[in-house]
Structures are given as C-alpha cells and as structure tokens.
Design a protein around this motif. Structure first.
Motif, PDB file in Angstrom:
ATOM      1  N   ASP A   1      -9.407  14.997   4.417  1.00 29.01           N
ATOM      2  CA  ASP A   1     -10.555  15.114   5.320  1.00 29.01           C
ATOM      3  C   ASP A   1     -10.882  13.797   6.011  1.00 29.01           C
ATOM      4  N   LEU A   2     -10.898  12.708   5.250  1.00 27.46           N
ATOM      5  CA  LEU A   2     -11.211  11.416   5.862  1.00 27.46           C
ATOM      6  C   LEU A   2     -10.120  11.009   6.847  1.00 27.46           C
ATOM      7  N   LEU A   3      -8.872  11.281   6.498  1.00 26.50           N
ATOM      8  CA  LEU A   3      -7.784  10.955   7.407  1.00 26.50           C
ATOM      9  C   LEU A   3      -7.895  11.758   8.705  1.00 26.50           C
ATOM     10  N   ALA A   4      -8.299  13.022   8.571  1.00 28.61           N
ATOM     11  CA  ALA A   4      -8.508  13.839   9.772  1.00 28.61           C
ATOM     12  C   ALA A   4      -9.633  13.272  10.627  1.00 28.61           C
ATOM     13  N   THR A   5     -10.680  12.772   9.964  1.00 29.91           N
ATOM     14  CA  THR A   5     -11.783  12.140  10.695  1.00 29.91           C
ATOM     15  C   THR A   5     -11.295  10.909  11.444  1.00 29.91           C
ATOM     16  N   ALA A   6     -10.430  10.116  10.798  1.00 28.38           N
ATOM     17  CA  ALA A   6      -9.882   8.928  11.452  1.00 28.38           C
ATOM     18  C   ALA A   6      -9.133   9.310  12.726  1.00 28.38           C
ATOM     19  N   LYS A   7      -8.384  10.395  12.677  1.00 29.59           N
ATOM     20  CA  LYS A   7      -7.670  10.849  13.868  1.00 29.59           C
ATOM     21  C   LYS A   7      -8.636  11.346  14.935  1.00 29.59           C
ATOM     22  N   ASP A   8      -9.727  11.983  14.493  1.00 26.28           N
ATOM     23  CA  ASP A   8     -10.748  12.429  15.453  1.00 26.28           C
ATOM     24  C   ASP A   8     -11.389  11.248  16.167  1.00 26.28           C
ATOM     25  N   LEU A   9     -11.412  10.104  15.500  1.00 24.99           N
ATOM     26  CA  LEU A   9     -11.980   8.893  16.095  1.00 24.99           C
ATOM     27  C   LEU A   9     -10.945   8.137  16.924  1.00 24.99           C
ATOM     28  N   ASP A  10      -9.799   8.778  17.162  1.00 25.89           N
ATOM     29  CA  ASP A  10      -8.710   8.187  17.957  1.00 25.89           C
ATOM     30  C   ASP A  10      -8.155   6.914  17.334  1.00 25.89           C
ATOM     31  N   ALA A  11      -8.192   6.844  16.010  1.00 22.82           N
ATOM     32  CA  ALA A  11      -7.626   5.681  15.333  1.00 22.82           C
ATOM     33  C   ALA A  11      -6.101   5.784  15.318  1.00 22.82           C
ATOM     34  N   ASP A  12      -5.454   4.629  15.425  1.00 20.81           N
ATOM     35  CA  ASP A  12      -3.988   4.588  15.370  1.00 20.81           C
ATOM     36  C   ASP A  12      -3.486   4.688  13.938  1.00 20.81           C
ATOM     37  N   CYS A  13      -4.328   4.311  12.984  1.00 17.09           N
ATOM     38  CA  CYS A  13      -3.962   4.407  11.574  1.00 17.09           C
ATOM     39  C   CYS A  13      -5.224   4.280  10.735  1.00 17.09           C
ATOM     40  N   MET A  14      -5.083   4.563   9.434  1.00 11.36           N
ATOM     41  CA  MET A  14      -6.184   4.386   8.496  1.00 11.36           C
ATOM     42  C   MET A  14      -5.735   3.436   7.395  1.00 11.36           C
ATOM     43  N   ALA A  15      -6.585   2.478   7.063  1.00 12.46           N
ATOM     44  CA  ALA A  15      -6.256   1.484   6.040  1.00 12.46           C
ATOM     45  C   ALA A  15      -7.185   1.638   4.846  1.00 12.46           C
ATOM     46  N   THR A  16      -6.642   1.387   3.656  1.00 20.07           N
ATOM     47  CA  THR A  16      -7.438   1.458   2.433  1.00 20.07           C
ATOM     48  C   THR A  16      -7.201   0.200   1.597  1.00 20.07           C
ATOM     49  N   GLY A  17      -8.013   0.033   0.569  1.00 23.75           N
ATOM     50  CA  GLY A  17      -7.892  -1.115  -0.319  1.00 23.75           C
ATOM     51  C   GLY A  17      -7.045  -0.852  -1.543  1.00 23.75           C
ATOM     52  N   HIS A  18      -6.235   0.204  -1.529  1.00 28.29           N
ATOM     53  CA  HIS A  18      -5.389   0.509  -2.691  1.00 28.29           C
ATOM     54  C   HIS A  18      -4.288  -0.541  -2.865  1.00 28.29           C
ATOM     55  N   TYR A  19      -3.946  -0.779  -4.118  1.00 29.68           N
ATOM     56  CA  TYR A  19      -2.854  -1.702  -4.431  1.00 29.68           C
ATOM     57  C   TYR A  19      -1.543  -0.917  -4.542  1.00 29.68           C
ATOM     58  N   ILE A  20      -0.905  -0.779  -3.412  1.00 27.31           N
ATOM     59  CA  ILE A  20       0.381  -0.109  -3.302  1.00 27.31           C
ATOM     60  C   ILE A  20       0.971  -0.561  -1.978  1.00 27.31           C
ATOM     61  N   GLN A  21       2.267  -0.451  -1.820  1.00 22.83           N
ATOM     62  CA  GLN A  21       2.898  -0.929  -0.595  1.00 22.83           C
ATOM     63  C   GLN A  21       3.543   0.216   0.181  1.00 22.83           C
ATOM     64  N   ARG A  22       3.463   0.101   1.484  1.00 21.70           N
ATOM     65  CA  ARG A  22       4.154   0.995   2.413  1.00 21.70           C
ATOM     66  C   ARG A  22       5.204   0.161   3.130  1.00 21.70           C
ATOM     67  N   LYS A  23       6.446   0.535   2.968  1.00 20.15           N
ATOM     68  CA  LYS A  23       7.527  -0.211   3.602  1.00 20.15           C
ATOM     69  C   LYS A  23       8.388   0.737   4.425  1.00 20.15           C
ATOM     70  N   MET A  24       8.972   0.199   5.493  1.00 24.46           N
ATOM     71  CA  MET A  24       9.842   1.005   6.331  1.00 24.46           C
ATOM     72  C   MET A  24      11.262   0.962   5.779  1.00 24.46           C
ATOM     73  N   GLY A  25      11.851   2.157   5.596  1.00 23.81           N
ATOM     74  CA  GLY A  25      13.222   2.269   5.139  1.00 23.81           C
ATOM     75  C   GLY A  25      14.089   2.911   6.200  1.00 23.81           C
ATOM     76  N   ALA A  26      15.306   3.249   5.810  1.00 20.63           N
ATOM     77  CA  ALA A  26      16.257   3.817   6.770  1.00 20.63           C
ATOM     78  C   ALA A  26      15.798   5.164   7.310  1.00 20.63           C
ATOM     79  N   LYS A  27      15.019   5.919   6.500  1.00 20.56           N
ATOM     80  CA  LYS A  27      14.585   7.254   6.916  1.00 20.56           C
ATOM     81  C   LYS A  27      13.090   7.318   7.250  1.00 20.56           C
ATOM     82  N   GLY A  28      12.427   6.159   7.314  1.00 21.33           N
ATOM     83  CA  GLY A  28      11.004   6.151   7.647  1.00 21.33           C
ATOM     84  C   GLY A  28      10.181   5.418   6.607  1.00 21.33           C
TER      85      GLY A  28
END
Length: 380
Positions: free
Chosen positions: A126-153
């Motif tokens: 729901d919050l992510l959908a709200t972020a898109k409704d606000l025309d945000a390019d992305c949503m950021a959080t304070g979680h301790y985890i990493q998002r990295k780009m790989g060969a498939k995304g």
C-alpha cells in the motif's frame, strides 16, 4: 527520460533534483538518516509515516515504531531538513492484514512473524502504491539490506553489517517491488555509522534507542494482546507427553512456543522437557525430550523466489536456509513441489522449527545474495 545522463546514487539516469524519492519514515534514526542523506544529496524527498494503530494509546509506550511519539519525531526531522512530510492512517489496513492474522496464527499453535507481513502487505504494497501515486521515481527505507544490480536485474543481498542484517524480515519482497525500492543503509559497516550520520545532520533522533518489541505488542507480552483480540483464547488445558500421558495443566496454549523449556510447571520429572507441539483444538501442550525437537525436513509454502530462473525449473536447489531470525543460514536441499511450495531438507537437523516462522533462502557457502523464501506451515 533522458538516457545519456549518468546514473545517480539511486541508480536512475536523472539528476538528483529531478528524482523524487518517497522515504518511509518510522520516526527512528535509520529512516531519518536515509531521508537526511538523500535531501543533502539534492533529491526531491517526500517523507511518509504510517499510523498503524491508535497512537493515542501508544504515546506512553517506548520501543515501538509508528506510535505517536515516532510520528512527531519523523515530522521534526522533515521540518529540520526542509522536505514535506505526510502521515497516512493505515489503522484498518494494518489490523486486517497483520494483527488479525497474528492472533489467528497464535490460536492455531503457530509462531507468527508479523513484521514480515507488515513489510509484505502494508509497507511494500500500500505504501509503495502511494509512492507511485505521488509520482516518485523510487521508495527508500531504513532497512539494513542491500539491493544490487546483477546480470538479470535487481538482486537482494544481505547487509554488510551481519549484526543488523534484516534479510530474514524482507524475504517476501517481490522482484517488482525490488525494482522500485532502495535501501541506502545496507552498505554501512555498523549502526555507529548510522548514528554518526544522524549527528552530522543534527537530527533530533540521533541518540534515540532502537525499537525492540513488535509495535502493537507492549513489552513483548503476546498473550495479553491475543486475549484482548480473541476472548477465551487463554483457556487452560493439559500438558501431555509424547504418549499422551497427562503431566500437568497449562494456562492457555497461547502462552507457549515450540522449543520452550522454562515455565512449564512440571519440574521434578527427570530429564528436561521441552514444548514439541501445540494442539489448539484439544488445548494440549505436548512436551518431550530435546531430541524430539530435532527436524530435518521442513515443508514450506507461499514461496517468493528471487532467483534468475524459475523456482520449479530444477528438481532441487542447493542453498543455505535460515529457519529463525536468530539463527545462521545452514546448508539444505530445497526441492520445489510447485512454483510456490517446497520441501526443504536440512543437511543437519535443527531444534525448535515452528509453523508460522519463515524459511529464508540464501546463496550457498555464505554468499550474500538472498533468493527469497517461504513460510513453514507444519512440523513433521
């Protein structure tokens, strides 16, 4: 969108000033630092805090997210850093999607993890959908985890700081969500680095203690919450051994968890006894020796798979799995039964595996990548 611009720090081909980021702000130091850093880097930051339950009743309760005090703290950070901040009332959604299931799972003898459901059904839906409704390019959080780009995304990886890693609680993040989410703290070496950044930006929450409890469970007293939600849930019953012999009485199945040894009230019977199973229908707590807790085969369902090829495209996957948030990943064979169900066979048995907990899939041999996971749904 121009394609000739270099990628910004969020991996988008836009200037920071042209990049809108919704930051999910709990009022704690982690999400506050995320918002402050992104604002300082020139991003168009919008802070959003969710009111998840009656914060009037929670004002005096410390150590929980999204209470009234935390909403106030998030607002102060936004004012100090100069970006807009909104509070969204998600009480009904949170109650229906998280609290009610938490109560029902406990009544069914499971040991639920509501923080995962909150991420899955509220924050990253729901919050992510709200972020898109606000025309945000992305949503950021304070979680301790990493998002990295790989060969498939985009891939999910464990945080650099193993002590803060939250991959167990984020296994159900889908690929579509991962494409949109950002986790700016996952690369930090320690929580001290986060607090140093908070101090650098002069944030009022720089020394605020971390939240410890489940936000709607005061002082970790699960049973009291269940009794309020489900009157009669604490009906007493028998404590029996594996052969069904009555050893004593208990004060309600909801007061017990798989693997529990203390507080059974049946001392003096020789070797220590542990809770090995809960039977809510007969109101029985079944106890046995420690070896009765050992399990090698774990059935898992509602699997969210984050691999590069379909989950059921192979007869088995050799991975490491984590069956409780406090345990380290252990080698296992994961055999798909369908696209969303599997039988997990641990190389070495584990004690106290409980229905309602998550089974999270990690790369073998200690690799940092997280391949999703599923829910343990019954014990053998």
């Amino acid at each position: 969108m121009p394609r000739d611009l270099p990628l910004n720090s969020l991996g988008l081909p836009k200037a920071p000033a042209d990049t809108r980021v919704v930051v999910a702000m709990s009022g704690g130091v982690d999400s506050s630092v995320v918002a402050a850093v992104l604002k300082d880097e020139g991003y168009d930051v919008v802070g959003v805090t969710l009111q998840l339950y009656d914060h009037g009743a929670a004002l005096a309760k410390k150590g929980a997210c999204c209470a009234g005090r935390d909403i106030h703290d998030a607002r102060r950070v936004a004012e100090a850093m100069g970006f807009p901040h909104y509070v969204l009332d998600y009480e009904n959604t949170f109650r229906e999607a998280v609290i009610e299931e938490f109560a029902d799972a406990y009544l069914a003898g499971a040991t639920p993890v509501p923080c995962i459901r909150c991420n899955e059904r509220v924050k990253f839906k729901d919050l992510l959908a709200t972020a898109k409704d606000l025309d945000a390019d992305c949503m950021a959080t304070g979680h301790y985890i990493q998002r990295k780009m790989g060969a498939k995304g985009a891939e999910l990886h464990r945080a650099v700081d193993a002590a803060r890693d939250q991959s167990y609680f984020l296994f159900s993040t889908t690929q579509e969500q991962l494409d949109y989410l950002r986790f700016p703290l996952g690369h930090l070496a320690s929580k001290a680095d986060t607090r140093a950044l908070a101090a650098k930006y002069g944030l009022s929450v720089a020394d605020k203690p971390d939240s410890q409890d489940i936000c709607f469970v005061p002082n970790g007293n699960y049973a009291s919450v269940i009794e309020k939600l489900r009157p009669g849930a604490a009906d007493p019953g028998d404590i029996v051994d594996l052969e069904g012999r009555i050893l004593g009485q208990h004060r309600g199945v909801i007061h017990y968890t798989i693997g529990q040894r203390k507080g059974l009230g049946i001392g003096g019977l020789g070797d220590p006894l542990y809770v090995v199973r809960l039977d809510p229908e007969t109101r029985r707590v079944i106890v046995g020796p420690k070896e009765a807790l050992s399990t090698r085969v774990v059935p898992v369902r509602e699997i969210n798979w984050l691999g590069d090829e379909p989950f059921d495209s192979r007869p088995e996957w050799e991975l490491e799995v984590r069956v409780r948030s406090t345990r380290q990943p252990r080698p296992a064979l994961v055999r798909p039964l369908s696209a969303t169900t599997a039988e997990v066979t641990l190389f070495e048995p584990e004690d106290g595996i409980s229905p309602g907990q998550a089974c999270v899939f990690h790369a073998p041999e200690g690799g940092p990548r997280v391949f999703g996971g599923g829910w343990i749904w019954r014990g053998y």
